[in-house]
Design an enzyme around this catalytic site. Sequence first.
Site, short mmCIF file in Angstrom:
data_model
loop_
_atom_site.label_atom_id
_atom_site.label_comp_id
_atom_site.label_asym_id
_atom_site.label_seq_id
_atom_site.Cartn_x
_atom_site.Cartn_y
_atom_site.Cartn_z
CG HIS A 44 -1.10 1.53 7.25
ND1 HIS A 44 -0.29 1.27 8.22
CD2 HIS A 44 -0.32 2.33 6.56
CE1 HIS A 44 1.02 1.66 8.16
NE2 HIS A 44 0.87 2.50 7.09
N GLY A 98 0.62 -1.16 -0.13
CA GLY A 98 0.07 0.03 0.09
C GLY A 98 0.77 1.13 0.10
CB CYS A 119 4.79 2.60 7.88
SG CYS A 119 4.37 4.22 7.30
CG LEU A 120 6.05 1.32 1.95
CD1 LEU A 120 5.62 1.59 0.77
CD2 LEU A 120 7.35 0.12 1.96
CD GLN A 122 2.77 6.19 2.87
OE1 GLN A 122 2.12 5.29 2.31
NE2 GLN A 122 3.77 5.39 3.43
ZN LIG Z 1 2.27 3.89 6.30
#
Ligand SMILES: [Zn+2]
Length: 194
Positions: A161, A75, A119-120, A80
């Site tokens: 998320h 995702g 999380c990235l 982001q």
């Molecule tokens: Zn994330």
Amino acid sequence: MSDHDEDDDAIEGQVRDEELDPEREARRRIALAQIRQYPDSALKMKAHHVVAFDDELQSLVERMKLLMRDANGIGLAATQVGVLRRLFVFQPSEDEVLAVVNPEIVELSEETDVADEGCLSIQGVTVPVERAVGVTLTGVDEHGGELRIELEGYAARCVQHETDHLDGILMLDRTTPEARKEALGVLRPRILLS
Ligand SMILES: [Zn+2]
């Protein structure tokens, strides 16, 4: 599905946890360098409703799909990559990648579970987060076609998320005070050094 739990073990929030060959690992690092990292202020901001379904949106979606794949994520939300628009891409199953624009979670199951999320944008830490086991998600695809999707398991967790990202909410805001403290203990020294 009997192997469902095993699949879930390898997926943490929006991150797939697996060993990569050196070429894929190099790609992953390049992709991550293009994703905003905690405590970048874009990660704290609320994204705006998307109104124009133009070429620019299509290119953004394509870029996000590639970045998500290269970063080995399942995702990725627009905030982001520093774009404050309400959209994310995600991988509901092995061979399917969807973009969801103006997503809304319209139903949450009463049943919840707690699992570790990664999380990235917050590399190297995972924290336990309680989420609904099932959700119904509505929105539109990148061409403006209406979507209504029922999801369970890791995909349900992932869209919760991602939707949080569009509201400036991070997994660190959803975890226990103890886990948050521990995660910040890992992240803070790294921020001071960089
Ligand atoms: Zn994330």
